[in-house]
Design a protein around this motif. Structure first.
Motif, short mmCIF file in Angstrom:
data_model
loop_
_atom_site.label_atom_id
_atom_site.label_comp_id
_atom_site.label_asym_id
_atom_site.label_seq_id
_atom_site.Cartn_x
_atom_site.Cartn_y
_atom_site.Cartn_z
N LEU A 11 0.90 -1.32 -0.03
CA LEU A 11 0.02 -0.13 -0.20
C LEU A 11 0.84 1.31 -0.12
CD1 LEU A 11 -2.64 -1.15 2.43
CD2 LEU A 11 -2.79 -1.10 0.00
N LEU A 12 2.24 1.02 0.22
CA LEU A 12 3.20 2.48 0.26
C LEU A 12 3.86 2.54 -1.27
CD1 LEU A 12 5.28 1.40 3.38
CD2 LEU A 12 3.23 3.12 3.13
N PHE A 13 3.35 1.86 -2.32
CA PHE A 13 3.85 1.70 -3.47
C PHE A 13 2.94 2.54 -4.52
CE2 PHE A 13 7.65 -1.04 -3.55
CZ PHE A 13 7.75 -1.37 -2.40
N LYS A 70 -1.73 -3.38 -7.16
CA LYS A 70 -1.54 -2.18 -7.64
C LYS A 70 -2.56 -1.15 -7.01
CE LYS A 70 -0.50 0.81 -11.15
NZ LYS A 70 -0.71 2.07 -10.55
N VAL A 71 -2.10 -0.16 -6.33
CA VAL A 71 -3.02 0.63 -5.54
C VAL A 71 -3.42 1.54 -6.46
CG1 VAL A 71 -2.95 2.43 -3.51
CG2 VAL A 71 -1.45 0.16 -3.46
N LEU A 86 6.12 7.26 5.28
CA LEU A 86 5.68 8.27 4.57
C LEU A 86 5.31 9.46 5.38
CD1 LEU A 86 2.92 6.54 2.08
CD2 LEU A 86 5.55 6.94 1.72
N ALA A 87 6.09 9.65 6.71
CA ALA A 87 5.54 10.57 7.57
C ALA A 87 6.82 11.67 7.45
CB ALA A 87 5.94 9.95 9.04
N LYS A 88 6.47 12.91 7.82
CA LYS A 88 7.49 14.03 7.51
C LYS A 88 8.46 14.08 8.64
CE LYS A 88 7.09 18.73 7.30
NZ LYS A 88 6.71 20.12 8.11
N GLY A 89 9.78 14.02 8.09
CA GLY A 89 10.88 13.84 8.93
C GLY A 89 11.32 12.63 9.56
N LEU A 129 6.75 4.66 -2.43
CA LEU A 129 7.79 3.95 -2.98
C LEU A 129 7.71 3.39 -4.42
CD1 LEU A 129 8.35 1.52 0.38
CD2 LEU A 129 9.42 3.97 -0.34
N ALA A 130 8.47 2.98 -5.34
CA ALA A 130 8.69 2.49 -6.43
C ALA A 130 9.21 1.30 -6.71
CB ALA A 130 9.08 3.62 -7.35
#
Ligand code: EPU
Length: 430
Positions: A37-39, A79-80, A181-184, A227-228
């Motif tokens: 799910l991060l892709f 595939k999301v 996917l968080a900031k920092g 991510l890819a």
């Protein structure tokens, strides 16, 4: 339709023989589905075990609106699409605990997630405070209702320091994926060391994530974008619990058993314990061999379950069955889950000499012959332990609630039959 396994016991004889392949790990592949799910592009998962938990995970993905295509046996392409549902369907999500890992990637990528109360299960109460506190530390807001939880991130999660009060395996994996996917920077301390977590982190790093320290007790994640995969394929690592269970089976019921496609380094604590008990084990690169040509009785060993690389709680039940066949007294100390000795009463009815001291400790005295019976599988791991117990026993046994075993082990009867076991799956009408 209910199914059962009918097994003809070997009456203590060690007559099984042959080789058995270890499948992809349940507790790696379910997390790999969550990772997908991060892709932003298609991610292909290989060596996926065809087990009930995977089927349930695919059902959840369909209900979220994520495309999952089973390309061939053990190969799934995910595939999301740009927009997916952020609500985990109640009925299926409650069927298996690992569904909660989806909350990390969904929240960090899509800004919110709703999921049902997970509830307890046969092995213990299974709280989720580590997940909820972790999300709050990452600046998310949590609303609890009768139905469950809704968590919002108000845009992006913000990286932070998180100390895990308890070493929760899926808690760590969920927060690690949220951190991607968080900031920092997100720093997670007191992280458990299970190899499946490092495996996931290594793959995410190949695909653009910045995760340092996976496999150690401090993990540092610098947030990036989605991510890819760019054609890279996630190869599910072998199931160390399945491999370990087969090794125990070999020790008590086989003349010679070769366990192929495994990473022996991932279940060293079991190998060393069995060697201490006198089991003849040869460790090769991707396989282990157990032989019983000389006969003789094994000696007992105390067992204390522990986070990796200690003795895994998931092998505690099969190991207890082994100890019913070893000479002497052993203390089983289950430190992780408070309900994970409940299966023992069934072993006692089969003839085992086990005294429960409290919900976490029991004393096993052996060796004792076991009697075949009709038993009900209480959960995945105790289910496999019962299979090993009835193989040792005399006469015919019937194991009900096979769906629990199917949750974690693919076509177990076909694989065991190839070793010379008389085992069949039957439909129960009643
Ligand atoms: N805990 C909390 N709060 C939380 C989370 C966990 O108090 O928020 C406690 C648990 O109650 C338990 C301890 O922490 O006492 C450790 O539990 P953990 O969270 O590590 O367990 P899990 O992540 O839910 C995974 C495996 C289990 C395996 C355990 C321990 C998956 C899907 N599940 O569970 O596998 O037993 O780690 O190694 O990876 C199985 O495959 O049959 C199975 C139960």
């Amino acid at each position: 339709m209910k199914e059962a396994l009918v097994i003809q016991g070997l009456d203590g004889k060690k007559t099984l023989s042959g080789s058995i392949n270890v499948n992809g790990a349940k507790n790696a592949v379910l997390q790999a589905f969550a990772m997908s799910l991060l892709f932003k592009d298609e991610l292909v998962l290989k060596n996926v075990p065809e087990i009930e938990d995977v089927k349930n995970m695919v059902e959840i993905f369909k209900s979220l609106g994520v495309s999952v295509v089973r390309k061939s046996k053990g190969v799934y392409a995910i595939k999301v699409l740009n927009k997916i549902s952020t609500v985990l369907p109640e009925e299926i999500s409650k069927k298996f605990r690992a569904s909660i890992v989806l909350t990390g990637p969904i929240l960090s990528r899509f800004g919110s997630v709703s999921f049902p109360h997970p509830g307890g299960c046969v092995i213990g109460s299974r709280p989720i405070d580590i997940f909820l506190n972790g999300f709050e530390s990452l600046s998310a807001k949590i609303k609890e209702s009768e139905k469950g939880y809704t968590i919002n991130s108000d845009g992006k999660l913000k990286g932070t320091k998180i100390f895990l009060r308890i070493q929760s395996v899926t808690g760590l994996q969920t927060l690690m994926m949220a951190g991607v996917l968080a900031k920092g920077k997100t720093i997670i301390k007191n992280a458990p060391l299970e190899p499946e977590t490092k495996n996931l982190a290594d793959f995410m790093n190949l695909c653009g994530a910045k995760i340092k320290g996976a496999g150690t007790s401090t993990i540092e994640i610098t947030g990036t974008g989605p991510l890819a995969a760019k054609g890279k394929v996630f190869n599910t690592p072998p199931d160390r619990i399945e491999a370990g269970s087969f090794l125990i089976l070999g020790a008590v019921a086989a003349e010679r058993l070769e366990i192929n496609n495994c990473n022996p380094g991932d279940f060293e604590s079991l190998i060393e314990t069995l060697k201490y008990c006198g089991v003849n084990i040869e460790v090769l690169k991707n396989k282990v061999l157990v032989t019983n040509k000389k006969g003789g009785v094994y000696r007992s060993a105390d067992i204390k379950t522990h986070e990796y690389p200690g003795f895994p709680t998931d092998l505690q039940a099969p190991m207890t069955v082994f100890l019913t066949q070893a000479e002497g007294e052993a203390l089983i100390f289950e430190t992780i889950f408070e309900g994970r000795l409940n299966y023992m009463s069934e072993l006692v009815r089969m003839g085992a000499d086990i005294r429960l001291c409290d919900p976490h400790r029991a004393i096993v005295r052996g060796p004792t012959p076991l009697r075949g019976r009709e038993v009900e599988s209480p959960d995945i791991r105790a289910g496999l332990a019962f299979i090993i117990a009835v193989i040792i026993a005399n006469g015919e046994s019937i194991i009900h609630n096979v769906h629990y075993i199917d949750r974690g082990y693919e076509k177990i009867e076909e694989r065991l039959r190839s070793l010379g076991l008389n085992i069949k799956r039957v439909e129960i009408t009643a």
